[in-house]
Design an enzyme around this catalytic site. Structure first.
Site, PDB file in Angstrom:
ATOM      1  N   HIS A   1       0.953  -1.196   0.198  1.00  0.00           N
ATOM      2  CA  HIS A   1      -0.064  -0.156  -0.015  1.00  0.00           C
ATOM      3  C   HIS A   1       1.000   1.176  -0.024  1.00  0.00           C
ATOM      4  O   HIS A   1       1.447   1.606   0.976  1.00  0.00           O
ATOM      5  CB  HIS A   1      -0.875  -0.083   1.230  1.00  0.00           C
ATOM      6  CG  HIS A   1      -1.967   0.925   1.194  1.00  0.00           C
ATOM      7  ND1 HIS A   1      -3.309   0.801   1.373  1.00  0.00           N
ATOM      8  CD2 HIS A   1      -2.004   2.411   0.920  1.00  0.00           C
ATOM      9  CE1 HIS A   1      -3.939   1.674   1.544  1.00  0.00           C
ATOM     10  NE2 HIS A   1      -3.187   2.996   1.418  1.00  0.00           N
TER      11      HIS A   1
ATOM     12  N   HIS B   1       1.325   5.016  -2.376  1.00  0.00           N
ATOM     13  CA  HIS B   1       0.642   6.123  -3.246  1.00  0.00           C
ATOM     14  C   HIS B   1       1.658   6.611  -4.152  1.00  0.00           C
ATOM     15  O   HIS B   1       2.886   7.027  -3.288  1.00  0.00           O
ATOM     16  CB  HIS B   1      -0.315   7.091  -2.745  1.00  0.00           C
ATOM     17  CG  HIS B   1      -1.488   6.514  -2.040  1.00  0.00           C
ATOM     18  ND1 HIS B   1      -2.784   6.436  -2.797  1.00  0.00           N
ATOM     19  CD2 HIS B   1      -1.729   5.710  -0.868  1.00  0.00           C
ATOM     20  CE1 HIS B   1      -3.780   5.915  -2.056  1.00  0.00           C
ATOM     21  NE2 HIS B   1      -3.005   5.621  -0.599  1.00  0.00           N
TER      22      HIS B   1
ATOM     23  N   ASP C   1       2.006   9.354  -5.733  1.00  0.00           N
ATOM     24  CA  ASP C   1       2.083  10.698  -5.277  1.00  0.00           C
ATOM     25  C   ASP C   1       2.272  11.030  -3.923  1.00  0.00           C
ATOM     26  O   ASP C   1       2.788  12.185  -3.721  1.00  0.00           O
ATOM     27  CB  ASP C   1       0.895  11.538  -5.834  1.00  0.00           C
ATOM     28  CG  ASP C   1      -0.282  10.920  -5.348  1.00  0.00           C
ATOM     29  OD1 ASP C   1      -0.404   9.872  -4.959  1.00  0.00           O
ATOM     30  OD2 ASP C   1      -1.480  11.414  -5.514  1.00  0.00           O
TER      31      ASP C   1
ATOM     32  N   GLY D   1      -9.152   8.647  -1.462  1.00  0.00           N
ATOM     33  CA  GLY D   1      -9.650   9.990  -1.345  1.00  0.00           C
ATOM     34  C   GLY D   1     -10.260  10.043   0.223  1.00  0.00           C
ATOM     35  O   GLY D   1     -10.164   9.338   1.046  1.00  0.00           O
TER      36      GLY D   1
ATOM     37  N   HIS E   1      -9.922   1.679   0.299  1.00  0.00           N
ATOM     38  CA  HIS E   1      -9.606   2.371   1.500  1.00  0.00           C
ATOM     39  C   HIS E   1     -10.941   2.301   2.373  1.00  0.00           C
ATOM     40  O   HIS E   1     -11.801   3.132   1.957  1.00  0.00           O
ATOM     41  CB  HIS E   1      -9.065   3.912   1.323  1.00  0.00           C
ATOM     42  CG  HIS E   1      -7.629   3.964   0.740  1.00  0.00           C
ATOM     43  ND1 HIS E   1      -7.385   3.519  -0.522  1.00  0.00           N
ATOM     44  CD2 HIS E   1      -6.991   4.510   1.430  1.00  0.00           C
ATOM     45  CE1 HIS E   1      -6.338   3.995  -0.377  1.00  0.00           C
ATOM     46  NE2 HIS E   1      -5.600   4.274   0.485  1.00  0.00           N
TER      47      HIS E   1
ATOM     48  N   GLU F   1     -10.843   3.996   8.101  1.00  0.00           N
ATOM     49  CA  GLU F   1      -9.593   4.851   7.938  1.00  0.00           C
ATOM     50  C   GLU F   1     -10.186   5.941   9.003  1.00  0.00           C
ATOM     51  O   GLU F   1     -10.060   6.369  10.100  1.00  0.00           O
ATOM     52  CB  GLU F   1      -9.008   5.126   6.908  1.00  0.00           C
ATOM     53  CG  GLU F   1      -7.606   5.853   7.095  1.00  0.00           C
ATOM     54  CD  GLU F   1      -7.012   6.509   5.757  1.00  0.00           C
ATOM     55  OE1 GLU F   1      -7.670   6.525   4.634  1.00  0.00           O
ATOM     56  OE2 GLU F   1      -5.860   6.875   5.956  1.00  0.00           O
TER      57      GLU F   1
ATOM     58  N   ASP G   1       1.964   3.696   2.824  1.00  0.00           N
ATOM     59  CA  ASP G   1       0.845   4.626   2.398  1.00  0.00           C
ATOM     60  C   ASP G   1       1.315   5.834   1.549  1.00  0.00           C
ATOM     61  O   ASP G   1       1.309   5.811   0.230  1.00  0.00           O
ATOM     62  CB  ASP G   1      -0.044   5.063   3.608  1.00  0.00           C
ATOM     63  CG  ASP G   1      -1.352   5.561   3.164  1.00  0.00           C
ATOM     64  OD1 ASP G   1      -1.606   5.281   2.159  1.00  0.00           O
ATOM     65  OD2 ASP G   1      -1.956   6.344   4.036  1.00  0.00           O
TER      66      ASP G   1
HETATM   67  N1  ADE Z   1      -4.548   8.910  -0.769  1.00  0.00           N
HETATM   68  C1  ADE Z   1      -3.382   8.995  -0.316  1.00  0.00           C
HETATM   69  N2  ADE Z   1      -3.164   8.662   0.917  1.00  0.00           N
HETATM   70  C2  ADE Z   1      -4.438   8.113   1.432  1.00  0.00           C
HETATM   71  C3  ADE Z   1      -5.146   7.832   2.494  1.00  0.00           C
HETATM   72  N3  ADE Z   1      -4.589   7.631   3.664  1.00  0.00           N
HETATM   73  N4  ADE Z   1      -6.487   7.383   2.549  1.00  0.00           N
HETATM   74  C4  ADE Z   1      -7.064   7.918   1.520  1.00  0.00           C
HETATM   75  N5  ADE Z   1      -6.693   8.358   0.308  1.00  0.00           N
HETATM   76  C5  ADE Z   1      -5.445   8.511   0.234  1.00  0.00           C
HETATM   77 ZN    ZN Z   2      -3.723   4.835   1.084  1.00  0.00          ZN
END
Ligand code: ADE
Ligand code: ZN
Length: 336
Positions: free
Chosen positions: A16, A18, A20, A170, A197, A200, A277
């Site tokens: 997991h 991302h 960016d 998101g 996701h 969270e 993450d």
């Molecule tokens: N995009 C990047 N990190 C995220 C996160 N922790 N939760 C949801 N979207 C994300």
């Molecule tokens: Zn994430």
């Protein structure tokens, strides 16, 4: 060296991450240089712009940090180079397999199509020496249904040709999982595996919805313990949780890290995994996440091995890849 002699773990799996959220200041400088972009800050100030403070309020504030990385990732060349640099950095840090994710629709501000963005990231990853999978993210929102459908269609077309799975990312607190029933009905029909996701910034009900939609893994899932029955379901069904300790700490997925439920989930046999993450935003890397779990929660070497074996079993890849990963993590322990 025997299995017990080597420093453990010296090999990691990250399921997991991302793209960016992995733009460190060195990568940002390289991307800016190659595009003739003048960065708004240098050195410490640049680091600050690219990461979140310890005083971050919630996931919504956390997500604001993506503005600069996204500005730098609007061309084919930049996406290709960023994917390459992020994968190489991970390889140097001891990662042997990573599932990197990104939302193609966020990279179309300067004329790219989602397909251009996907092609570019696949090319960059394939130039690296790291074994990777690519997960395409649909985005939570209220006016992007068409864009999400396009992402889903691309994932179907590129499945096993560079793309492994889909995700929904998101602001979970602003756009509830239940809003995406129609999207995931289509995705489920297409046969593309997916994670979501959930649990969270929103609670257990969000995870229940994700499971109802057919998610085979859950991104985070920290808050499943708001619903004891759901904890049992996740354990019994062997649904892997992609947990990200420092991300969860900074976004306040749990208010007090003394209550972080990771070790409890592990002891209940839930297939928990440790991931980064957004390593640049959180100023972390995968080894630091494992060290954090050891120093803060007393995680033992045996528990770390269990968590890494959970990750090996949870990858969106075939049995050959899973077995190779198991052999890398626990040589001589081949039986599942
Ligand atoms: N995009 C990047 N990190 C995220 C996160 N922790 N939760 C949801 N979207 C994300
Ligand atoms: Zn994430």
């Amino acid at each position: 060296m025997g299995r017990t002699d080597r420093i453990f773990p010296d090999k990691y799996i990250d399921l997991h991450l991302h793209l960016d959220g992995a733009v460190t200041s060195d990568i940002a400088k390289r991307l800016a240089d190659m595009q003739g972009i003048v960065l708004p800050a240098e050195s410490d100030a640049l680091e600050k712009l690219l990461s979140v403070g310890e005083d971050c309020k919630d996931l919504n504030e956390f997500l604001e940090c993506f503005e600069l990385p996204l500005k730098l990732l609007q061309t084919v060349e930049a996406l290709d180079e960023c994917a390459f640099l992020v994968a190489e950095k991970m390889r140097e840090q001891g990662v042997i397999y990573a599932e990197i994710r990104f939302a193609p629709q966020l990279h179309c501000e300067k004329g790219l199509t989602q397909r251009d963005a996907v092609d570019a990231v696949i090319r960059g990853l394939s130039r690296s020496g790291l074994k990777t999978g690519l997960i395409l993210c649909c985005m939570r929102g209220s006016d992007n249904e068409e864009k999400n459908l396009e992402t889903a269609e691309l994932a179907k077309e590129y499945l096993d040709k560079g793309v492994n799975a889909l995700d929904l990312a998101g602001a979970e607190g602003l756009f509830s999982t239940e809003n995406f029933a129609e999207l995931f009905a289509k995705i489920r029909e297409s046969g593309v595996p997916f994670t979501i996701h959930a649990g969270e910034a929103d609670g257990a009900e969000s995870v229940r919805k994700a499971l109802e939609f057919g998610a085979s893994r859950i991104g985070h899932g920290v808050r499943i313990n708001e619903d004891p029955e759901l904890v049992s379901i996740i354990a019994e069904r062997g649904i892997p949780l992609e947990m990200c300790p420092n991300s969860n700490r900074l976004t306040h997925a749990v208010e007090d890290m003394n209550d972080y439920p990771f070790m409890d989930y592990l002891s209940r046999g839930i297939k928990v995994t440790i991931n980064t993450d957004d390593p640049a935003i959180e100023r972390t890397d995968i080894a630091a996440e494992f060290r954090y779990m050891e120093s803060r929660f007393g995680m033992t070497a045996e528990q770390k091995r269990e968590v890494l074996l959970n990750a090996a079993d949870a990858v969106f890849a075939n049995d050959e890849v899973k077995q190779w990963l198991r052999d890398q993590i626990a040589p001589g322990v081949n039986e599942k």
